[in-house]
Design an enzyme around this catalytic site. Structure first.
Site, short mmCIF file in Angstrom:
data_model
loop_
_atom_site.label_atom_id
_atom_site.label_comp_id
_atom_site.label_asym_id
_atom_site.label_seq_id
_atom_site.Cartn_x
_atom_site.Cartn_y
_atom_site.Cartn_z
N GLN A 156 41.48 -37.87 -21.65
CA GLN A 156 41.92 -38.51 -22.89
C GLN A 156 41.69 -40.02 -22.90
O GLN A 156 41.35 -40.61 -23.92
CB GLN A 156 43.40 -38.23 -23.12
CG GLN A 156 44.03 -38.91 -24.34
CD GLN A 156 43.52 -38.36 -25.66
OE1 GLN A 156 43.97 -37.32 -26.10
NE2 GLN A 156 42.57 -39.05 -26.28
N GLU A 217 34.36 -39.24 -32.39
CA GLU A 217 35.51 -39.03 -33.30
C GLU A 217 35.98 -40.40 -33.79
O GLU A 217 37.05 -40.89 -33.44
CB GLU A 217 36.65 -38.29 -32.61
CG GLU A 217 37.75 -37.89 -33.60
CD GLU A 217 38.95 -37.26 -32.93
OE1 GLU A 217 39.87 -36.84 -33.68
OE2 GLU A 217 39.02 -37.18 -31.70
N ASP A 313 42.82 -28.08 -33.74
CA ASP A 313 42.97 -29.32 -32.98
C ASP A 313 44.40 -29.57 -32.53
O ASP A 313 44.67 -29.71 -31.35
CB ASP A 313 42.44 -30.51 -33.77
CG ASP A 313 42.09 -31.70 -32.89
OD1 ASP A 313 42.23 -31.59 -31.66
OD2 ASP A 313 41.65 -32.73 -33.42
N TRP A 319 49.13 -36.66 -33.11
CA TRP A 319 47.98 -36.92 -33.97
C TRP A 319 48.10 -36.24 -35.34
O TRP A 319 47.54 -36.71 -36.31
CB TRP A 319 46.70 -36.46 -33.29
CG TRP A 319 46.38 -37.26 -32.06
CD1 TRP A 319 45.70 -38.44 -32.01
CD2 TRP A 319 46.76 -36.94 -30.72
NE1 TRP A 319 45.63 -38.88 -30.72
CE2 TRP A 319 46.26 -37.98 -29.90
CE3 TRP A 319 47.45 -35.89 -30.13
CZ2 TRP A 319 46.45 -38.00 -28.52
CZ3 TRP A 319 47.65 -35.90 -28.76
CH2 TRP A 319 47.15 -36.94 -27.97
#
Length: 418
Positions: A156, A217, A313, A319
């Site tokens: 991440q 992204e 996702d 998020w």
């Protein structure tokens, strides 16, 4: 688990006219026969009622380690990817084995109730203890009767930009990760990003692993790591085993660059995952009007012969605060966002959350075919169009010949209205 079924009767199959009887024994499909007319189902048969029978839904991209943590320890007020990463960094410090296992299984149970039998989860490995990764390896075994779970070692906070990132990725594979991940656009520099792609591809080849990279992204049209990933996959003849997730920057690429890029993509054979609900929420946050929506070029990729699937996702995490586990919701949003409501698109839309997802996960024996595992689902509708209109949960989900889920089709009645 229920007693095994011997057949599903009165089923419709995609692309085939009429009704079918699909027989099964010892957990596998044994025969697929056309029916002259509707049949009554015996006690050990399932009546599909003239509805569509498909292979199970595939969830190709989820973060189970973060699922159901929205608001912990605080809410992502800006709605940006970057504040989400900050919130998760705070929550990650609170992880424990029991915490991860409980939330992951709760989410997978929600998925299974919606006909999902195959899941790929990205697990953050920028944690020196690898707490979530170790817990998810355990979850994979605990749920195997209901769901096939692939685990991505996902850095991440970067591979080169996080202290010990390479070592943690290598250890994650040794512990049991199935898939090598990456996030080149989040590395400190472009050079780091390029190097991270080459390094993760080396790691995948050494360990005979699949690859799934969070790629571009971001709304920045100068973020072009997709070309790096595609070139590496092509040069190594690895394309069918490599997935590019998100690719949001492609939404902002100019046409001249895309014309060159698509030539490379077609040769590489990459798989793509688009995350419409998540990226509609996260992208365009730095724009005035008009605001970019950030979903990658789905119809163009499909028209180029590439496999594109949709994933959720996030399920209620830093998020994305929403999510209910129903891939039909994600598909509906994606079709709208990508201008894909022409009837030719609708007729093949369900492939995006079934066959194309299976390709991304490199699944074998996925199709409804004699000899394959008897895994399938009955949807509410005789055609893809009806299924999309109805937007209702699966009527049945069958795994290895046993019925995991069975429910009646909803009836819309209003008291006193005849």
């Amino acid at each position: 688990m229920t007693l095994p079924l011997t057949a599903i009767v009165n089923a419709r199959l995609a692309g085939r006219p009429g009704l079918y009887r699909v027989a099964m024994a010892d957990g596998r499909f044994t025969a697929i026969d056309a029916q002259a007319d509707s049949q009554s189902a015996s006690a050990d048969e399932l009546d599909a009622g003239g509805n569509l029978l498909l292979s199970p839904f595939v969830e190709p991209h989820i973060h189970l380690d973060a699922a159901l943590t929205a608001g912990e320890p605080r809410w992502n007020q800006s709605g940006t990817l970057f504040e989400g990463i900050e919130c998760w960094g705070e929550r990650k410090a609170m992880l424990s084995r029991d915490d991860v296992v409980t939330r992951a299984e709760q989410t997978l149970k929600l998925f299974a109730a919606h006909g999902i039998q195959y899941v790929r989860t990205h697990v953050d490995v920028t944690d020196p203890q690898l707490t979530a990764l170790r817990a998810m390896v355990e979850v994979r075994e605990r749920v195997r009767e209901f769901v096939d779970l692939q685990i991505v070692a996902f850095p991440q906070e970067g591979i080169l930009s996080f202290p010990g990132g390479k070592e943690l990725m290598t250890e994650a594979v040794a512990i049991g990760a199935d898939v090598i991940g990456g996030i080149p656009h989040f590395e400190f520099t472009r050079d780091y990003g390029v190097e991270s792609v080459k390094w993760l591809m080396d790691l995948a080849e050494r360990n005979d692993c699949l690859v799934d990279v969070h790629c571009d992204e971001i709304d920045d049209p100068q973020s072009r790591f997709l070309e790096v990933l595609a070139a590496e996959a092509l040069s190594r003849d690895y394309g069918s085993r490599v997935t590019a997730s998100h690719t949001c920057a492609m939404h902002s690429y100019d046409e001249a660059y895309c014309s060159r890029l698509f030539r490379l993509l077609g040769k590489s054979g990459l798989n793509f995952v688009a995350l419409p609900t998540e990226n509609l929420h996260l992208q365009g946050r730095f724009d005035g009007y008009p605001k970019r929506r950030g979903v990658t070029r789905v119809p163009e990729l499909l028209d180029a012969g590439l496999k594109v699937c949709f994933g959720q996702d996030s399920i209620r995490d830093p998020w994305y605060p929403m999510g209910n586990g129903n891939l039909l919701r994600t598909l509906d949003v994606g079709l709208h966002a990508c201008h894909m409501l022409g009837m030719e698109r609708i007729d093949t839309a369900l492939e995006i959350v079934t066959d194309n997802g299976a390709a991304a996960l490199n699944l074998k024996g996925y199709e409804i075919a004699v000899g394959n595992p008897a895994r399938c689902m009955v949807l509410n509708g005789a055609t893809p169009y009806e299924v999309l209109l109805n937007q209702s949960p699966v009527l049945a989900s069958i795994r290895d010949g046993r019925c995991l889920v069975q429910r009646e089709a909803p009836v819309h009645e209003v008291a006193g209205w005849s």
